[in-house]
Design a protein around this motif. Sequence first.
Motif, PDB file in Angstrom:
ATOM      1  N   GLU A 102       0.826  -1.153   0.242  1.00  0.00           N
ATOM      2  CA  GLU A 102      -0.108  -0.117   0.071  1.00  0.00           C
ATOM      3  C   GLU A 102       0.810   1.203  -0.024  1.00  0.00           C
ATOM      4  O   GLU A 102       0.525   2.247  -0.740  1.00  0.00           O
ATOM      5  N   ALA A 103       1.928   1.207   0.815  1.00  0.00           N
ATOM      6  CA  ALA A 103       2.890   2.314   0.849  1.00  0.00           C
ATOM      7  C   ALA A 103       3.583   2.471  -0.356  1.00  0.00           C
ATOM      8  O   ALA A 103       3.661   3.749  -0.906  1.00  0.00           O
ATOM      9  N   ARG A 104       3.875   1.481  -1.116  1.00  0.00           N
ATOM     10  CA  ARG A 104       4.416   1.452  -2.386  1.00  0.00           C
ATOM     11  C   ARG A 104       3.571   2.193  -3.496  1.00  0.00           C
ATOM     12  O   ARG A 104       3.902   2.996  -4.204  1.00  0.00           O
ATOM     13  N   PHE A 105       2.354   1.474  -3.465  1.00  0.00           N
ATOM     14  CA  PHE A 105       1.246   2.172  -4.408  1.00  0.00           C
ATOM     15  C   PHE A 105       1.100   3.672  -4.091  1.00  0.00           C
ATOM     16  O   PHE A 105       1.111   4.718  -5.150  1.00  0.00           O
ATOM     17  N   ALA A 106       1.006   3.989  -2.891  1.00  0.00           N
ATOM     18  CA  ALA A 106       0.944   5.510  -2.638  1.00  0.00           C
ATOM     19  C   ALA A 106       2.057   6.294  -3.060  1.00  0.00           C
ATOM     20  O   ALA A 106       1.892   7.462  -3.512  1.00  0.00           O
ATOM     21  N   ALA A 107       3.254   6.095  -2.599  1.00  0.00           N
ATOM     22  CA  ALA A 107       4.414   6.539  -3.091  1.00  0.00           C
ATOM     23  C   ALA A 107       4.643   6.773  -4.639  1.00  0.00           C
ATOM     24  O   ALA A 107       4.932   7.844  -5.438  1.00  0.00           O
ATOM     25  N   CYS A 108       4.270   5.767  -5.482  1.00  0.00           N
ATOM     26  CA  CYS A 108       3.953   5.824  -6.701  1.00  0.00           C
ATOM     27  C   CYS A 108       3.086   6.839  -7.387  1.00  0.00           C
ATOM     28  O   CYS A 108       3.412   7.751  -8.174  1.00  0.00           O
TER      29      CYS A 108
END
Length: 187
Positions: A102-108
């Motif tokens: 989820e954090a990777r998606f948000a950062a992307c």
Amino acid sequence: MARRAADTLTMIAARQHLLRKPASSPADRPARIVPPLLPLSAGALGWGILMALSMLPSLYLRNRFATVHVEALTVLYFAGGLLAWPFIIPAIRLVARNASAEARFAACFVLLASGTIAMTAFLFAMEYWLFYAQWHQPLLSRMGLKQLIGTVASGVYQFAVMGLGLYLPIGLPVLAGVSLWLAKAMR
């Protein structure tokens, strides 16, 4: 005496830690921040094309391409995506390398959106400044620098008001899809 012995043992342990060989397993190695050149270039080209294609339907819905600047706008949005990608991907890898999905998606999502908008606004502002530079004082003069700053700020503002809407409605799903793809690829 006991304190000296403890200090000596601490120093020996610290030296051994510094002399230890780097970890050999791939899981123990730090993540590579900058990807290889070929995938980075291909991604930049693809992102630029997607940004140009996401702008065209909005421009058609807005005024049925009743503008003489369709080609220039297409090139601007393409260049914004193309030039932003090589800066965005290392930033994403740096920020979200050990994060949850989820954090990777948000950062992307956040970095792709803000980086692409910032680069496209910068290119628009530079084009805006190049047009008005013929009436400005020399660039390295005090007045010339003030005029540069004012013109670039005006160009960024004008892009924010008139240019951001061209990313919608197609740009948002494209952004979400590419962000999801990048987040999964970073596992």
